[in-house]
Each structure stands twice: as C-alpha cells, then as structure tokens.
Design a protein around this motif. Structure first.
Motif, mmCIF file in Angstrom:
data_model
loop_
_atom_site.group_PDB
_atom_site.id
_atom_site.type_symbol
_atom_site.label_atom_id
_atom_site.label_comp_id
_atom_site.label_asym_id
_atom_site.label_seq_id
_atom_site.Cartn_x
_atom_site.Cartn_y
_atom_site.Cartn_z
ATOM 1 N N GLU A 110 0.835 -1.200 0.000
ATOM 2 C CA GLU A 110 0.000 0.000 0.000
ATOM 3 C C GLU A 110 0.873 1.256 0.000
ATOM 4 O O GLU A 110 0.562 2.253 -0.653
ATOM 5 C CB GLU A 110 -0.913 0.000 1.223
ATOM 6 C CG GLU A 110 -1.769 1.251 1.389
ATOM 7 C CD GLU A 110 -2.818 1.434 0.301
ATOM 8 O OE1 GLU A 110 -3.378 2.541 0.210
ATOM 9 O OE2 GLU A 110 -3.055 0.471 -0.471
ATOM 10 N N LEU A 111 1.996 1.199 0.710
ATOM 11 C CA LEU A 111 2.941 2.317 0.751
ATOM 12 C C LEU A 111 3.455 2.625 -0.649
ATOM 13 O O LEU A 111 3.499 3.787 -1.075
ATOM 14 C CB LEU A 111 4.106 1.943 1.672
ATOM 15 C CG LEU A 111 4.904 3.043 2.367
ATOM 16 C CD1 LEU A 111 4.002 3.965 3.164
ATOM 17 C CD2 LEU A 111 5.944 2.403 3.272
ATOM 18 N N SER A 112 3.826 1.593 -1.376
ATOM 19 C CA SER A 112 4.323 1.757 -2.739
ATOM 20 C C SER A 112 3.259 2.349 -3.648
ATOM 21 O O SER A 112 3.534 3.245 -4.455
ATOM 22 C CB SER A 112 4.792 0.400 -3.284
ATOM 23 O OG SER A 112 5.275 0.530 -4.603
ATOM 24 N N HIS A 113 2.026 1.874 -3.491
ATOM 25 C CA HIS A 113 0.910 2.384 -4.295
ATOM 26 C C HIS A 113 0.662 3.867 -4.007
ATOM 27 O O HIS A 113 0.480 4.671 -4.928
ATOM 28 C CB HIS A 113 -0.353 1.568 -3.984
ATOM 29 C CG HIS A 113 -1.590 2.093 -4.645
ATOM 30 N ND1 HIS A 113 -1.808 1.998 -6.006
ATOM 31 C CD2 HIS A 113 -2.680 2.732 -4.128
ATOM 32 C CE1 HIS A 113 -2.982 2.558 -6.300
ATOM 33 N NE2 HIS A 113 -3.517 3.003 -5.180
ATOM 34 N N ARG A 114 0.716 4.237 -2.727
ATOM 35 C CA ARG A 114 0.497 5.644 -2.345
ATOM 36 C C ARG A 114 1.587 6.546 -2.927
ATOM 37 O O ARG A 114 1.309 7.644 -3.404
ATOM 38 C CB ARG A 114 0.497 5.779 -0.824
ATOM 39 C CG ARG A 114 -0.630 5.055 -0.111
ATOM 40 C CD ARG A 114 -1.925 5.861 -0.116
ATOM 41 N NE ARG A 114 -2.937 5.146 0.652
ATOM 42 C CZ ARG A 114 -3.082 5.251 1.959
ATOM 43 N NH1 ARG A 114 -2.290 6.033 2.654
ATOM 44 N NH2 ARG A 114 -4.036 4.579 2.569
ATOM 45 N N ALA A 115 2.830 6.086 -2.853
ATOM 46 C CA ALA A 115 3.945 6.895 -3.353
ATOM 47 C C ALA A 115 3.818 7.131 -4.855
ATOM 48 O O ALA A 115 4.024 8.249 -5.341
ATOM 49 C CB ALA A 115 5.270 6.216 -3.033
#
Length: 264
Positions: free
Chosen positions: A24-29
């Motif tokens: 999810e962190l990667s998607h947000r970034a």
C-alpha cells in the motif's frame, strides 16, 4: 499554518491516511508522483525508501521526519550535506543510553527480549546498537525476528518465560502493535521500553526518545525552506535530541517501585 500556508489556497495536501502495508505504501507513493506532488513528507524509514524510489527521475523533493539512520539507509550522503533530493529529521543515537536505563530502573534485570524486523533498516540499526551495548551492561539479549504484525502478535501472545523485560526497536511496524504489547507485558509484570514518548503514553513503562510533535515542527520548518526554493541537497539533516519518559501508572500495575532519585 504558522509559515503562512493556507490549505486550498496556497497549498494542497494529498493524504489518504496511513498505509497498512509495504504494498500500500508503494501504491500511495506512485499516486503522489502521478498527482504531481511538489514535495513528499515521509514519517518512517520504509516510507522514505519507497518515496525516494517512486520520485526517482523527477523534480519532487522529499522531507523525512524522522528516519533513524538516513546515512546508513542510503537516503543522504551525510547529515551536514545530504547531496540529493531529500533532507529531514533524524534521531540522535539513544539506544545504548535507553538500554542503560533498564538497569537503573531494575538492577536485577538480566534477560531482555528484543523483537526486530530483518527487512527494516531502522529496526536492524536499533538491533545492532542494542547488541553492541548489552555486554557492558551485563544484559543478555533474547532476539526474536518478526516480519509482520501477525508475527508480532504471535510473539506477545506467548512470551518466553525467562525474560525480565522487553526492549522495542525504532520500527514503525512493531510499534503499531503497542496496545497488544503493553497488554502482554503488564499481564506478565514485565518492564517494557519503547523508543519514544508515544509508547509511554500508550502504557510502556519508559522510553528514552522524542515527542513526535517536536519532530513534526522541525520537519515543517525544513519543508518550508524547500518550498521556498532552497535545495535539499545542501540543507543539513537536523538531529532531534532524546529525553527520558516514565509512566508511573504502569509502574504501579507491574508492582515496580521507582526510587525518588530516579524520578528526580
């Protein structure tokens, strides 16, 4: 607001709440990059790592606050001269001193459980520092690898019998389970040490670290410098100093008497 930014007028904030996983962190970034963010603020080592990867090849600047070891993580060349598109706030090394407080609080303590995540650079930095400091203090470190929240909850639902306390590293994933950790350590009447003020507020016995609002204020000042045109490559990373925090209510719950000299 203190620097004159007015949401919806002179600044727009892109924020959808905390990310619950690395994926999810990667998607947000990636979303922030696609939305044309001018600056990305990150609040952990994994978040900073992800944001830097997503912003590579763009003009997007990164301000982090805090990161445990930004040089060791490869985010900056040095604290005095970051050298890239990121600067921010780091934490003064405090692991050894925090571990020393364990013996001052309970001189009989000998075996300390330290959970750590081998995939998190901040966690590994804390783990190496606590190992290095343990021998001179006469403490034995009982290491336990945890790679996700399920691992953390499993560990604290069945703690080893022969430990005198728990020492939490600077690891956002592990500390996000603080309520489960506090409940387990109070039930066993064990000393629990967290890395900062927020864990003590949630029930850890003590911490030697920082208050998050202080980190945020420093990061806001650095973000203002960047948004005003300063190059993060030459803005020194600022080091936030630590303080001792003790939860006296938790001390009562685990049957621990704190000496007047310690409290003073």
């Amino acid at each position: 607001q203190e620097y004159g930014y007015v949401e919806g007028s002179t600044v727009t904030y892109l924020y959808d709440g905390p990310a619950g996983s690395g994926k999810e962190l990667s998607h947000r970034a990636k979303e922030l990059v696609e939305q044309g963010a001018t600056l990305i603020f990150t609040a952990t080592t994994p978040a900073t790592n992800t944001a830097l990867a997503a912003a590579e090849g763009t003009d997007i600047k990164i301000v982090f606050g805090p990161v445990n070891d930004p040089v060791g993580a490869g985010f900056v060349d040095s604290l005095r001269r970051p050298g890239g598109n990121a600067t921010g706030v780091t934490l003064a090394p405090s692991t050894a001193r925090r571990l020393a407080w364990f013996k001052k609080i309970d001189s009989t303590a000998t075996r300390i459980l330290v959970p750590y995540n081998p995939r998190d650079r901040s966690s590994m930095t804390s783990f190496r520092r606590v190992n290095a400091a343990s021998a001179s203090l006469g403490l034995e470190i009982i290491a336990s690898e945890v790679e996700n929240l399920d691992d953390v909850r499993a560990l604290f639902s069945a703690l080893p019998e022969d430990i005198d306390g728990v020492f939490l590293p600077r690891d956002s994933m592990i500390n996000s389970a603080i309520q489960d950790i506090v409940a387990a350590t109070i039930d066993r009447q064990l000393i629990l040490s967290g890395p900062g003020f927020s864990q003590v507020m949630r029930g850890a016995l003590y911490a030697y670290g920082v208050r998050q609002p202080s980190v945020g204020r420093t990061a806001a000042r650095l973000a203002n410098e960047v948004l005003s045109g300063a190059d993060p490559a030459v803005i020194p990373v600022e080091e936030e100093q630590s303080n001792l925090f003790i939860n006296t209510e938790t001390a009562k719950q685990i049957g621990l008497t704190l000496s007047p000299s310690l409290l003073s």
